[in-house]
Enzyme design. Structure first.
Site, PDB file in Angstrom:
ATOM      1  CG  ASP A   1      -0.239  -0.278   2.531  1.00 55.10           C
ATOM      2  OD1 ASP A   1       0.827  -0.920   2.539  1.00 55.10           O
ATOM      3  OD2 ASP A   1      -0.765   0.158   3.564  1.00 55.10           O
TER       4      ASP A   1
ATOM      5  CD  GLU B   1       7.775   2.419   6.048  1.00 57.49           C
ATOM      6  OE1 GLU B   1       6.706   1.790   6.191  1.00 57.49           O
ATOM      7  OE2 GLU B   1       7.814   3.655   5.885  1.00 57.49           O
TER       8      GLU B   1
END
Length: 621
Positions: free
Chosen positions: A365, A559
């Site tokens: 996503d 991340e």
């Protein structure tokens, strides 16, 4: 050698001289002299510290002393001088996993109640009525804790019921375990420091890192919480918050079980109970026709729920909503409000959000591969994962249960699961393999054609062992160069990115961004098909990127990365978790931590030595 220092005095002097952009870090972007003199308070001996990396290490060591409220403290010069690979790996192993660990119990709830995502006036914990022990435990806690409420969920949770919770979002209970003196929450490891919930596929990759670092109990705890979610919420959740009850996550439970079992001396009773739950999940979550199972015999991601997903930030969907606001002659915020309240319903927009919710279930996503199409696709990723489920169940029954396993009054055999896997492999080859491109594409079963978006998921069949040697060769020789950048592989090719809507937000799972799970699955796939030299190269590229950014940016482990610039400075629809901290990185990011430890297991010693040379030669004492 250790230096005794006046902690506050040296800390302030170091920042004043070296942190010229005032971001509470010492990085290559700072314009200080990159040269600082330490003076031992007892011996008056001096030591000159030179260079971004060593100065940032000094800052980190001082930050720890400050946290411990030490006025006079010792700094170990060996820690400042430590090679970057050893330092990064040691901090992951000794510090980061613990910093990322959470529990939902008396102790852990205090942190969760203060969570920034808790928008209610009263923090809410939801617990299934099927969990009698949990209901009793948390109801007692409700009496003790301020600003805290426990709500009991019904045994059967419908999407209509979940929609009623949107006005009162909360965390979902996870497993409890009996310790000597009390019940305690079974621990879980969150992706990054701003999270207090257990995320689905992140947890598998985190589990691999935990096993490498000798933290078997924490990896087992992840499996325990997977099992709890299947039994009490019907699926392994995207994450354990109320608004995720309608969607699952990429299926990797069986892979975690196999990894745990491979550690040896695993309790057979424990393994049996988890294998039963894996089969239950396979049957009830993935193999229900018309839901996530399609007429082709292959699977899709297909989340439940209607309308906009709850968790996105305000304004996230403005580019989608704007044409509908014009259609209904309303300002965009007013249209959004009426659509959320279902005062206005629009079938076309509802369908868009069916795909959007399903895309979020995929873990990707967002990506242009799945925007407004996800629920129509027999995606390569989910079918690779389910092929691996079938092969894992086959091998677990054969290797641990003497060729026969009973679950739910049904007798299962290795041959049965081998047949399921072979069927999926044949259908994947027929529908998803593209001989001309030499890669796998998602299959649009609604329009009965391949969806030719070049995504890193094309390498997942390598990891699953699904492709034959010829297909593996084509993937390595033809497809891999299209994704390869200096620091690893991108989420999609530049070609697929250029063919997408250039007016849309830059999707974080597409080109030019690189993610740890894509790298890890690729490495294991390359090794599985004996491309050892290529695996070494790809591991080196990614670890070079992590090491370079940590050396230059005060230990930052983020991340994701921008692979065009080989940087953690990412400009996409979402930010980059793991980059915002003061003085010292506390926890890195879960699956990037895991990828570093896993990569070091693969990488040749000479290449590790090369990584340690990323410090400039003039950064010496």
């Amino acid at each position: 050698m250790k230096f005794l220092l006046k902690v506050d005095q040296v800390f302030e002097a170091l920042l004043l001289q070296e942190d010229t952009d005032h971001d509470k870090k010492i990085t290559k972007d700072d314009l200080g002299p990159k040269r600082f003199v330490l003076v031992d308070e007892s011996t008056k001996e001096q030591q000159i510290i030179v260079g971004t990396y060593h100065l940032s290490n000094l800052l980190q060591e001082l930050a720890v002393l400050k946290e411990n409220e030490e006025i006079l403290g010792e700094v170990d010069l060996d820690c400042i001088q430590e090679n970057p690979v050893e330092r990064i790996s040691r901090k992951i192993r000794e510090d980061y996993w613990d910093e990322l660990t959470r529990t939902i119990d008396r102790k852990g709830l205090k942190l969760i109640i203060e969570d920034v995502k808790t928008s209610n006036e009263v923090a809410t914990l939801y617990v299934s009525e099927k969990d009698k022990q949990g209901v009793a435990y948390f109801k007692e806690l409700e009496k003790e804790l301020d600003n805290f409420e426990v709500v009991v969920l019904p045994s059967t949770i419908s999407e209509e019921y979940v929609a009623t919770l949107d006005d009162k979002p909360g965390i979902l209970a996870l497993a409890l375990q009996q310790k000597i003196y009390s019940l305690q929450g079974v621990p879980f490891v969150v992706p990054g420091g701003r999270f207090n919930e257990m995320y689905g596929w992140d947890s598998y990759f985190i589990g691999i890192g935990l096993l490498i670092d000798g933290k078997l109990e924490k990896a087992i705890a992840i499996a325990e919480n997977f099992k709890y979610q299947i039994i009490h919420y019907g699926k392994i959740l995207n994450a354990n918050r109320s608004y995720y009850l309608t969607r699952t996550q990429p299926p990797l439970y069986s892979s975690l079980l196999v990894a745990i079992a491979n550690e040896g001396n695993i309790d057979k009773k424990w393994l049996r109970s988890h294998l039963e739950t894996v089969i239950l999940e396979y049957d009830t979550v993935w193999m229900v026709q018309g839901n996530r199972l399609t007429p082709t015999g292959l699977n899709r991601y297909k989340a439940d729920g209607v309308g906009m997903p709850f968790e996105v930030e305000p304004g996230h969907f403005d580019d989608v909503l704007e044409p509908y606001a014009i259609k209904y002659n309303l300002p965009i915020r007013e249209f959004e409000k009426q659509y959320l309240a279902r005062i206005i319903t629009d079938p076309e927009l509802d369908l868009y959000f069916v795909h959007d919710r399903s895309m979020r279930e995929s873990g990707h996503d967002t990506t242009n591969r799945l925007i407004n199409t996800c629920a129509n696709l027999n995606s390569v990723d989910v079918n690779s994962f389910l092929y691996k489920y079938e092969k894992d169940i086959e091998s677990l029954i054969r290797d641990y249960f003497e060729g026969s396993f009973t679950a739910g009054n049904v007798i299962h055999t290795p041959e049965e699961w081998a047949k399921k896997a072979e069927f999926r492999k044949e259908r994947m080859t027929e529908l998803c393999w593209n001989e001309t491109a030499g890669m796998y594409f998602d299959y649009d079963f609604v329009n009965q054609k391949q969806f030719p978006f070049e995504a890193a998921s094309t390498f997942f069949p390598l990891w699953a062992g699904l492709c034959d040697d010829y297909q593996a060769q084509k993937l390595v020789e033809n497809a891999l160069p299209l994704f390869m950048k200096t620091g690893g592989i991108t989420g999609s090719t530049q070609n697929s990115w250029l063919e997408s809507d250039q007016n849309a937000p830059q999707r974080q799972w597409d080109y030019p961004f690189g993610w740890a799970p894509h790298q890890m699955l690729l490495w294991e796939g390359l090794l599985k098909y004996n491309y050892k030299e290529k695996a070494q190269e790809m591991v080196y590229r990614w670890l070079w990127l992590i090491t370079k950014n940590a050396v230059e940016y005060n230990g930052t482990i983020p991340e994701k990365f921008d692979l065009e610039t080989s940087s953690h400075k990412v400009f996409a629809e979402y930010g980059n978790v793991g980059t915002e901290f003061d003085y010292i990185a506390k926890e890195g990011f879960g699956w990037v931590n895991a990828s570093y430890q896993y990569g070091l297991q693969i990488l040749d010693g000479k290449l590790i030595d090369e990584l340690n040379q990323l410090i400039s030669p003039d950064e010496l004492f």
